[in-house]
Every structure is written in structure tokens, then in C-alpha cells.
Write a protein that holds these residues in place. Sequence first.
Motif, PDB file in Angstrom:
ATOM      1  N   GLU A 215     -15.597  12.902  25.687  1.00 25.67           N
ATOM      2  CA  GLU A 215     -15.661  11.485  25.999  1.00 25.67           C
ATOM      3  C   GLU A 215     -14.251  10.899  26.040  1.00 25.67           C
ATOM      4  N   ALA A 216     -14.112   9.853  26.807  1.00 25.10           N
ATOM      5  CA  ALA A 216     -12.824   9.146  26.868  1.00 25.10           C
ATOM      6  C   ALA A 216     -12.724   8.214  25.665  1.00 25.10           C
ATOM      7  N   VAL A 217     -11.892   8.573  24.713  1.00 24.73           N
ATOM      8  CA  VAL A 217     -11.754   7.813  23.468  1.00 24.73           C
ATOM      9  C   VAL A 217     -10.538   6.902  23.578  1.00 24.73           C
ATOM     10  N   ASP A 218     -10.783   5.606  23.454  1.00 24.87           N
ATOM     11  CA  ASP A 218      -9.709   4.614  23.534  1.00 24.87           C
ATOM     12  C   ASP A 218      -9.195   4.320  22.135  1.00 24.87           C
ATOM     13  N   LEU A 219      -7.949   4.673  21.886  1.00 24.39           N
ATOM     14  CA  LEU A 219      -7.349   4.458  20.564  1.00 24.39           C
ATOM     15  C   LEU A 219      -6.492   3.207  20.515  1.00 24.39           C
ATOM     16  N   SER A 220      -6.432   2.466  21.629  1.00 20.32           N
ATOM     17  CA  SER A 220      -5.556   1.294  21.657  1.00 20.32           C
ATOM     18  C   SER A 220      -6.048   0.176  20.752  1.00 20.32           C
ATOM     19  N   GLU A 221      -7.358   0.148  20.470  1.00 22.41           N
ATOM     20  CA  GLU A 221      -7.914  -0.910  19.631  1.00 22.41           C
ATOM     21  C   GLU A 221      -8.211  -0.423  18.216  1.00 22.41           C
ATOM     22  N   LYS A 222      -7.563   0.660  17.824  1.00 22.85           N
ATOM     23  CA  LYS A 222      -7.784   1.208  16.485  1.00 22.85           C
ATOM     24  C   LYS A 222      -6.481   1.194  15.690  1.00 22.85           C
ATOM     25  N   THR A 223      -6.641   1.159  14.384  1.00 22.73           N
ATOM     26  CA  THR A 223      -5.497   1.138  13.474  1.00 22.73           C
ATOM     27  C   THR A 223      -5.655   2.260  12.451  1.00 22.73           C
ATOM     28  N   ALA A 224      -4.553   2.929  12.164  1.00 27.24           N
ATOM     29  CA  ALA A 224      -4.579   3.984  11.156  1.00 27.24           C
ATOM     30  C   ALA A 224      -4.584   3.365   9.760  1.00 27.24           C
ATOM     31  N   VAL A 225      -5.678   3.589   9.033  1.00 25.40           N
ATOM     32  CA  VAL A 225      -5.792   3.130   7.643  1.00 25.40           C
ATOM     33  C   VAL A 225      -5.591   4.347   6.747  1.00 25.40           C
ATOM     34  N   ILE A 226      -4.662   4.252   5.824  1.00 25.98           N
ATOM     35  CA  ILE A 226      -4.237   5.404   5.030  1.00 25.98           C
ATOM     36  C   ILE A 226      -4.616   5.192   3.572  1.00 25.98           C
ATOM     37  N   ASP A 227      -5.331   6.169   3.021  1.00 23.48           N
ATOM     38  CA  ASP A 227      -5.625   6.209   1.587  1.00 23.48           C
ATOM     39  C   ASP A 227      -4.608   7.129   0.932  1.00 23.48           C
ATOM     40  N   TRP A 228      -3.805   6.568   0.058  1.00 20.25           N
ATOM     41  CA  TRP A 228      -2.727   7.306  -0.598  1.00 20.25           C
ATOM     42  C   TRP A 228      -3.108   7.529  -2.059  1.00 20.25           C
ATOM     43  N   TYR A 229      -3.293   8.788  -2.427  1.00 21.64           N
ATOM     44  CA  TYR A 229      -3.568   9.171  -3.810  1.00 21.64           C
ATOM     45  C   TYR A 229      -2.312   9.818  -4.384  1.00 21.64           C
ATOM     46  N   TYR A 230      -1.941   9.424  -5.596  1.00 19.12           N
ATOM     47  CA  TYR A 230      -0.761  10.011  -6.221  1.00 19.12           C
ATOM     48  C   TYR A 230      -0.934   9.987  -7.740  1.00 19.12           C
ATOM     49  N   LYS A 231      -0.244  10.918  -8.397  1.00 22.84           N
ATOM     50  CA  LYS A 231      -0.367  11.056  -9.843  1.00 22.84           C
ATOM     51  C   LYS A 231       0.921  10.627 -10.528  1.00 22.84           C
ATOM     52  N   LYS A 232       0.770   9.985 -11.681  1.00 16.18           N
ATOM     53  CA  LYS A 232       1.916   9.550 -12.484  1.00 16.18           C
ATOM     54  C   LYS A 232       1.652   9.876 -13.949  1.00 16.18           C
ATOM     55  N   ARG A 233       2.728  10.042 -14.683  1.00 19.84           N
ATOM     56  CA  ARG A 233       2.621  10.233 -16.126  1.00 19.84           C
ATOM     57  C   ARG A 233       2.746   8.888 -16.806  1.00 19.84           C
ATOM     58  N   GLN A 234       1.711   8.500 -17.527  1.00 20.76           N
ATOM     59  CA  GLN A 234       1.692   7.224 -18.241  1.00 20.76           C
ATOM     60  C   GLN A 234       1.138   7.443 -19.641  1.00 20.76           C
ATOM     61  N   GLY A 235       1.910   7.055 -20.625  1.00 21.93           N
ATOM     62  CA  GLY A 235       1.439   7.175 -22.005  1.00 21.93           C
ATOM     63  C   GLY A 235       1.138   8.590 -22.424  1.00 21.93           C
ATOM     64  N   GLY A 236       1.898   9.549 -21.905  1.00 18.81           N
ATOM     65  CA  GLY A 236       1.705  10.943 -22.291  1.00 18.81           C
ATOM     66  C   GLY A 236       0.563  11.636 -21.591  1.00 18.81           C
ATOM     67  N   ARG A 237      -0.033  11.011 -20.598  1.00 23.08           N
ATOM     68  CA  ARG A 237      -1.123  11.641 -19.865  1.00 23.08           C
ATOM     69  C   ARG A 237      -0.949  11.401 -18.368  1.00 23.08           C
ATOM     70  N   THR A 238      -1.607  12.226 -17.568  1.00 20.91           N
ATOM     71  CA  THR A 238      -1.553  12.109 -16.111  1.00 20.91           C
ATOM     72  C   THR A 238      -2.603  11.110 -15.644  1.00 20.91           C
ATOM     73  N   VAL A 239      -2.185  10.189 -14.800  1.00 17.41           N
ATOM     74  CA  VAL A 239      -3.071   9.144 -14.284  1.00 17.41           C
ATOM     75  C   VAL A 239      -3.088   9.235 -12.759  1.00 17.41           C
ATOM     76  N   LEU A 240      -4.281   9.140 -12.177  1.00 18.15           N
ATOM     77  CA  LEU A 240      -4.420   9.142 -10.719  1.00 18.15           C
ATOM     78  C   LEU A 240      -4.425   7.707 -10.210  1.00 18.15           C
ATOM     79  N   HIS A 241      -3.481   7.389  -9.336  1.00 23.36           N
ATOM     80  CA  HIS A 241      -3.432   6.066  -8.732  1.00 23.36           C
ATOM     81  C   HIS A 241      -3.781   6.149  -7.254  1.00 23.36           C
ATOM     82  N   TYR A 242      -4.098   5.002  -6.701  1.00 23.98           N
ATOM     83  CA  TYR A 242      -4.606   4.943  -5.326  1.00 23.98           C
ATOM     84  C   TYR A 242      -4.062   3.702  -4.645  1.00 23.98           C
ATOM     85  N   CYS A 243      -3.681   3.877  -3.393  1.00 19.01           N
ATOM     86  CA  CYS A 243      -3.213   2.746  -2.595  1.00 19.01           C
ATOM     87  C   CYS A 243      -3.790   2.863  -1.198  1.00 19.01           C
TER      88      CYS A 243
END
Length: 439
Positions: A215-243
Motif C-alpha cells: 500500500e502507498a503509506v503517507d508518512l507526511s502527516e505522521k510524527t515519530a513519538v519516542i519512548d526512552w527508557y534508561y537506568k540510573k543509580r539512586q540511593g544505592g539501587r538501580t531505578v528505571l526511568h522513562y521519558c
Amino acid sequence: MTNTNLSGNEETSYAPAVGAEQLRRAHALLSKYKAGKAALEQRILENERWYKLRHWDCMRRGTSEVEPASAWLFNCIANKHASAMDSMPAPCVLPREESDRDEAKMLSAIIPVILAQNDFEQVYSDAWDHKCRFGTAVYGVFWDSSKLSGLGDIAVRDIDILSLYWEPGVRDIQDSQNVFSVQLTDTDLLLDTYPFLEGKLSGAARDFASYVSDEAVDLSEKTAVIDWYYKKRQGGRTVLHYCKFAGDCVIYATENDPLFALRGLYDHAMYPFIFDALFPTPGTPAGFGYIDIGKNCQSYIDRGGQAVMKNLLANAAPRILVSDDSVINEQEYCDLSVDVVHAAGALTDNTVRPLPRSSLDSVYITALRDKVDELKETTGNRDVSTGGTSSGVTAASAIAAMQEAGSKLDRDSCKASYRAFRRICLMIVELIRQFYSVS
């Protein structure tokens, strides 16, 4: 500056931890991860063409009339998928000690309901389809706050590996510093959900890999939405954050939310993605599949078939040599409905001569059949594993024994999926622990 939660509502004002500078770093990391995954994406897109029997696009060296595309490799994938669906796993939670017996019994009743609500049979089928074709299935286990009219519930999904980006060189996805999940979303729908993005979006500016569609897919009216997962050390433990962000705009970030700034997105601190590789390879969580194993052999089968078909067509339709001064009526000669062909003079061997036919030696047909047998052997798709039998085998017990031995490769790959299913269930249990309440 105001923080915005996942529903798009504004909350208490305070200085956000994730802003423009952090997004610039995220874009740089995503570009780096995307470059590291380029070879894998190219292989997946090529495998997709092989799966659709369009592999002549990969093999063609010039214009040709005859391009037979036999489905021996497709048949292998279809049979492997069927074997996996016959062995679909079911959850069974066992107690580790006597005091766990009641909880194990309760979870054994709850988890099947969660899987049924997520239509896990279809998820498992789609994942195995990707596992056979691309070598890797990816499951996603999330807490979806939009389910049950906003009450929220656990979501289990099949994830397209093309939408995921991780740190190059890691074997386990959990060892990656960051993980990105990219989805193309209708810009209008995005603005309806998050009105504060009005005037801040510029469409899908990035070039992300996508399948070749009919099919002819038109991407001109679409936007890339990005889910960013990353880990940080907080209070001596690993925490998963999300943006969650689009372009240079933060839609939601756990570090900007006082409810999750210290706790992180999930208490289990794991990326919500589970990889199930068919044939694992070092240095990457992705594996390779049956198309990677069999496409070279399949290409020789189709090239051999091409030569055979060319020979067949050349010999099936009679051809003649006619000199420029021939007296034969060529129009009448080529019209098979004409019983009488006229000639203006005498016919000789010098004016009209049939082209000699060359028959194909049987050794080439044998070589072609050997390639078909090779493809069956190398992919573990022998006749006995698909219900057929070898010549001369008629005893029921012998047939059953051969089929049992012939299915050991299928059982091995299914066990790998069982291990992935176990991780899915454990992640579901952790989300139940975090988000479910007794009432």
C-alpha cells in the motif's frame, strides 16, 4: 515550568529534571544506536522480501522473463510456526515454600485471565512469526493506564524489533544503558491527546526503517513519538526511568513527576522488553532465523528452476529459422488455427529449417532435487517432521519413532520460548505487586 503527566493534564510547577539538554543527548544516543543496528535492519528487510516470495528482487542480476519463486523456505517457516502453536505454553505458578501456596494458587488463576484479556494467543502467534522470519521475537509487558476506562491494567504485546534501539554490543537487553522505542503516530491524533504540542511538531523528520508495503503509506502527516527508557543509580539501587517525547518536546518524564522521580517507572527496574532469539549470536540480543539459514539454498533452487523452466519453454514451443528470401507465409505459419500454410515457391532446407531441440540432462534435475533435500535438512523440516515418511517405512511404530526424533529441533526452539514466557509471567507478577490492590 509545568510538568505534564501521561494524560496530558498539567500538574504542580517545579524545575524539570528532563528538558531540552537531556533530549539533545537522547537524540544523539538514538542516532548512535540506529547506526549500530543498520546491518540488522537491512537483514530483516531483506528477509521480509524472501518471506513474501519476492526474493528475486535480492537475486536479480539483469532482466529475465522467467523468475520462478518456489515456496520451500516458506513451507519451512509455516511448519515451524504450526509446531510452535501446537506447543503454546500456559502459566502454572508453583510455591517455593509452604507459606507461598495460597499466593501461588491465586496467581495461577489471575495470570491466565490477564493473558486472555491481552489475546496472548495472537501475541504468541505474531511473535513466533517474527522469530521464524527474522530470528527474534520481542514481547513487551507494560502497565497501560488507559485500559479499563482509565483504571489501568497490564498489557502484553508483540513488539516489532525494527521499532527498538539498544546499545550496540550488549548481549542482554537489560545491560543496555538506554533503550528507545519509536512509533509513528498521526500528528492530528497526537495533538488531540497532547494539545500543548501545538506548533512544536515538524512531522517524522527522522528516517527510521520500515517494511516495504503493498500500500502507498503517507508518512507526511505522521510524527515519530519516542519512548526512552534508561537506568540510573539512586540511593544505592538501580531505578528505571522513562521519558516520552516527540521532536524536542517532552510529553512525559518520570523524573519530572514527583510520584515517580525517586521510585522510577517500574519497581522491578527492568526494561519492559523480553527477547526470544531463535539462534542467538554473541554481542547482540537479536538472533537469526530460518530464512537466514535457508535463503542461499533457496536461491540455488530457484536459479536451477529458472534454468529448467527456460529449457522447458524453449523446447515446448517449436521455433524455426527462416531466411530473408523465404517463400513461406509466416503469418499463416504462426497462426495455429490455420490448417493450410501457403508458400510462393519451392521449399528447401536452405530457406526454412527448424531449430534443433536440446534436452536437459537428468543430472541437473537430480542436482535440483538434492538442493531441495538440503534445504529440508538444514532447516530441520524433513518429511517425517511434517507428517510424511521415507520410502519403504510402513510400520506405525517406526513412523512414530521417526516423527518423534524429527521434532527435536522444534522442541528445542519451543523450550527457548518457554523460558521467555517464564520471564513474561515474572514481569506480570511484578506489575501485579506494584499496581494491583486488594480491593
